[in-house]
Design a protein around this motif. Structure first.
Motif, PDB file in Angstrom:
ATOM      1  N   GLY A  18       0.842  -1.180   0.000  1.00 44.17           N
ATOM      2  CA  GLY A  18       0.000   0.000   0.000  1.00 44.17           C
ATOM      3  C   GLY A  18       0.881   1.235   0.000  1.00 44.17           C
ATOM      4  N   PRO A  19       0.307   2.408   0.253  1.00 44.70           N
ATOM      5  CA  PRO A  19       1.120   3.632   0.228  1.00 44.70           C
ATOM      6  C   PRO A  19       2.294   3.607   1.198  1.00 44.70           C
ATOM      7  N   ALA A  20       2.089   3.102   2.416  1.00 45.66           N
ATOM      8  CA  ALA A  20       3.186   3.103   3.391  1.00 45.66           C
ATOM      9  C   ALA A  20       4.320   2.198   2.942  1.00 45.66           C
ATOM     10  N   HIS A  45      -5.641  -5.553  -8.390  1.00 43.99           N
ATOM     11  CA  HIS A  45      -6.492  -5.209  -7.247  1.00 43.99           C
ATOM     12  C   HIS A  45      -5.917  -4.017  -6.490  1.00 43.99           C
ATOM     13  N   VAL A  46      -4.628  -4.027  -6.242  1.00 38.95           N
ATOM     14  CA  VAL A  46      -3.992  -2.967  -5.474  1.00 38.95           C
ATOM     15  C   VAL A  46      -4.115  -1.627  -6.200  1.00 38.95           C
ATOM     16  N   GLN A 109      -5.356   5.288  -4.968  1.00 35.10           N
ATOM     17  CA  GLN A 109      -4.952   4.292  -5.953  1.00 35.10           C
ATOM     18  C   GLN A 109      -4.005   4.890  -6.993  1.00 35.10           C
ATOM     19  N   GLU A 110      -4.108   6.203  -7.231  1.00 34.88           N
ATOM     20  CA  GLU A 110      -3.187   6.846  -8.160  1.00 34.88           C
ATOM     21  C   GLU A 110      -1.802   6.973  -7.534  1.00 34.88           C
ATOM     22  N   VAL A 111      -1.756   7.292  -6.251  1.00 40.86           N
ATOM     23  CA  VAL A 111      -0.476   7.311  -5.540  1.00 40.86           C
ATOM     24  C   VAL A 111       0.187   5.936  -5.626  1.00 40.86           C
ATOM     25  N   VAL A 112      -0.609   4.884  -5.401  1.00 42.72           N
ATOM     26  CA  VAL A 112      -0.083   3.520  -5.452  1.00 42.72           C
ATOM     27  C   VAL A 112       0.449   3.197  -6.854  1.00 42.72           C
ATOM     28  N   LYS A 113      -0.300   3.564  -7.885  1.00 41.20           N
ATOM     29  CA  LYS A 113       0.172   3.327  -9.261  1.00 41.20           C
ATOM     30  C   LYS A 113       1.519   4.001  -9.502  1.00 41.20           C
ATOM     31  N   ASP A 114       1.651   5.239  -9.049  1.00 37.94           N
ATOM     32  CA  ASP A 114       2.900   5.981  -9.261  1.00 37.94           C
ATOM     33  C   ASP A 114       4.063   5.320  -8.529  1.00 37.94           C
ATOM     34  N   LEU A 115       3.818   4.839  -7.320  1.00 38.67           N
ATOM     35  CA  LEU A 115       4.877   4.194  -6.547  1.00 38.67           C
ATOM     36  C   LEU A 115       5.247   2.832  -7.129  1.00 38.67           C
ATOM     37  N   ILE A 116       4.257   2.078  -7.614  1.00 36.99           N
ATOM     38  CA  ILE A 116       4.552   0.797  -8.258  1.00 36.99           C
ATOM     39  C   ILE A 116       5.366   1.018  -9.524  1.00 36.99           C
ATOM     40  N   ALA A 117       4.987   2.024 -10.301  1.00 38.08           N
ATOM     41  CA  ALA A 117       5.735   2.318 -11.528  1.00 38.08           C
ATOM     42  C   ALA A 117       7.188   2.651 -11.216  1.00 38.08           C
ATOM     43  N   LEU A 306      -1.300   9.859   7.555  1.00 38.59           N
ATOM     44  CA  LEU A 306      -0.546   9.275   8.673  1.00 38.59           C
ATOM     45  C   LEU A 306       0.368   8.155   8.195  1.00 38.59           C
ATOM     46  N   ALA A 307      -0.109   7.351   7.238  1.00 39.42           N
ATOM     47  CA  ALA A 307       0.705   6.257   6.707  1.00 39.42           C
ATOM     48  C   ALA A 307       1.958   6.787   6.010  1.00 39.42           C
ATOM     49  N   VAL A 308       1.810   7.852   5.229  1.00 35.32           N
ATOM     50  CA  VAL A 308       2.959   8.460   4.556  1.00 35.32           C
ATOM     51  C   VAL A 308       3.949   9.013   5.585  1.00 35.32           C
ATOM     52  N   ALA A 309       3.422   9.637   6.638  1.00 34.26           N
ATOM     53  CA  ALA A 309       4.308  10.163   7.683  1.00 34.26           C
ATOM     54  C   ALA A 309       5.083   9.039   8.366  1.00 34.26           C
ATOM     55  N   ASP A 310       4.416   7.899   8.619  1.00 33.09           N
ATOM     56  CA  ASP A 310       5.119   6.744   9.200  1.00 33.09           C
ATOM     57  C   ASP A 310       6.261   6.293   8.301  1.00 33.09           C
ATOM     58  N   ALA A 311       5.981   6.199   6.998  1.00 30.14           N
ATOM     59  CA  ALA A 311       6.994   5.714   6.052  1.00 30.14           C
ATOM     60  C   ALA A 311       8.208   6.642   6.017  1.00 30.14           C
TER      61      ALA A 311
END
Length: 396
Positions: A18-20, A45-46, A109-117, A306-311
């Motif tokens: 996921g994003p984190a 799915h992700v 989901q767009e953030v996730v796509k960008d990170l997967i790419a 919050l998840a992004v801040a954790d990462a």
């Protein structure tokens, strides 16, 4: 014949894409730290699951520092305020004017796509459809994670495990129950969310509440809207027809004027409103991030942020560890992350109670909500405090 097990060693094993998890992997990569990312679900799915869409400025800046914000900067919708409506009275909260910061509308989901790419372009290890992950050993010098990769049993030895696999993931269960304290709160309502091929009625978010309950107008683009209705927690996503949903949204958002644009409903989701937090967020070499450690109601859109801040926090601590051998920042991870998480919980609960009509609400309850609204709209100090929490300034 059983294939020979794969034996993999990596500094960090990240469980969850996921994003984190994906942002952590990206930041580690930029610091020259190798990692393996394991995700229970398939890539399709992700990349398709619709989640939060409001990014605080701090989150956007984190994604820019990670080099994954090119599409966000081109396509994200920048917001400088929102509308709050209570029983026909309307107030615009100009949070950018009050704080100097904005928020962006850009789907999770767009953030996730960008990170997967970014991960796949860099050739980093990223495995989908890995549904048998187990943290088999947590020791002072690292951990062992077992799973199946491409049909072969695999044993991954690592120095650190990052549990980014959500509330139902395996990471938190690897911590002895006696070592965790959990706190939960369940709200007596849920959200029915729709994604619709309809333009938003306003270029900014509209939060509306009244005797019929809460409704939210959000958006993903100038032609796609994301809208939510407060519903009883036992209702299913299919209880109401499309026509009934649109009629109720129009009543709550416009007073039944018919001004709400409508269109085909592309997707429905039912979102329970609950809070969860576990303490501490680390156990030896295992660290918990995002929904694995804390869940907030969606009212204030704090979960993804919050998840992004954790990462970012964990990535920075690991970078210091691998560069210098000092682990003070790693040891402080849980305390720092929990301080931010509790601030997110407190504001999310305050906003949830401001916006929702609880079952069995009394005239006294309605009077208190009106008093909160009048204080927020009548005091620059109150509006500034609210705005600082809304854009995430108060958690830094």
């Amino acid at each position: 014949m059983t294939p020979a097990p794969l034996r993999i060693h990596t500094p960090v094993c990240v469980i969850g894409a996921g994003p984190a998890g994906l942002l952590l992997a990206r930041l580690l990569e930029l610091n020259g730290i190798d990692c393996v990312v394991l995700e229970r679900r398939g890539r399709d799915h992700v990349e398709r699951r619709v989640r939060a869409g409001l990014l605080e400025q701090g989150t956007v800046e984190a994604l820019r520092r990670a080099g994954v914000a090119g599409r966000l900067d081109r396509e994200g919708l920048v917001h400088e305020g929102f509308e709050l409506r209570l029983e026909g009275d309307t107030y615009r909260l100009p949070f950018t004017k009050l704080t100097g910061e904005s928020v962006w509308m850009y789907g999770q989901q767009e953030v996730v796509k960008d990170l997967i790419a970014a991960r796949t372009t860099a050739g980093g290890a990223l495995h989908f459809d890995v549904d048998d992950v187990r943290v088999d050993r947590l020791a002072g010098d690292g951990a062992t994670v077992t799973c199946t990769l491409d049909g072969r049993p695999a044993e991954i030895t690592c120095e650190f495990v990052a549990g980014c696999d959500g509330f139902h993931g395996v990471s938190r269960t690897a911590v002895p129950a006696a070592s965790l304290t959990t706190s939960t709160h369940t709200y007596p309502y849920a959200w029915l969310g729709i994604l619709a091929a309809a333009p938003p009625m306003s270029p900014e978010l509209v939060y509306a509440t009244g005797e019929r309950g809460f409704a939210l107008q959000s958006m993903r683009s100038s032609t796609v809207s994301r809208l939510y209705l407060q519903v009883p927690p036992g209702e299913s996503a299919d209880t109401r027809s499309d026509e009934e949903i649109w009629a109720e949204l129009d009543l709550r958002l416009t007073g039944g004027s018919g001004a709400l644009p409508t269109g085909p409903v592309l997707e429905r989701t039912l979102v329970p409103l609950r809070s969860f937090i576990c303490e501490p967020m680390q156990h030896g070499r295992l660290f918990l991030l995002g929904d694995a450690a804390h869940i907030v109601p969606p009212s204030a859109a704090k979960g993804l942020n919050l998840a992004v801040a954790d990462a970012e926090l964990l990535a920075g601590a690991l970078a210091v560890w691998y560069a210098t051998g000092r682990r003070a920042a790693l040891d402080a991870y849980s305390a720092t992350a929990l301080r931010r998480a509790w601030l997110g919980q407190e504001f999310s609960r305050w906003m949830t109670e401001l916006l929702h009509t609880g079952p069995g609400g009394t005239p006294f309850d309605r009077g208190l909500r009106r008093a909160r609204f009048d204080h927020l709209t009548g005091s620059t100090a109150a509006a500034t405090d609210f705005a600082e929490q809304y854009v995430g300034q108060s958690r830094r």
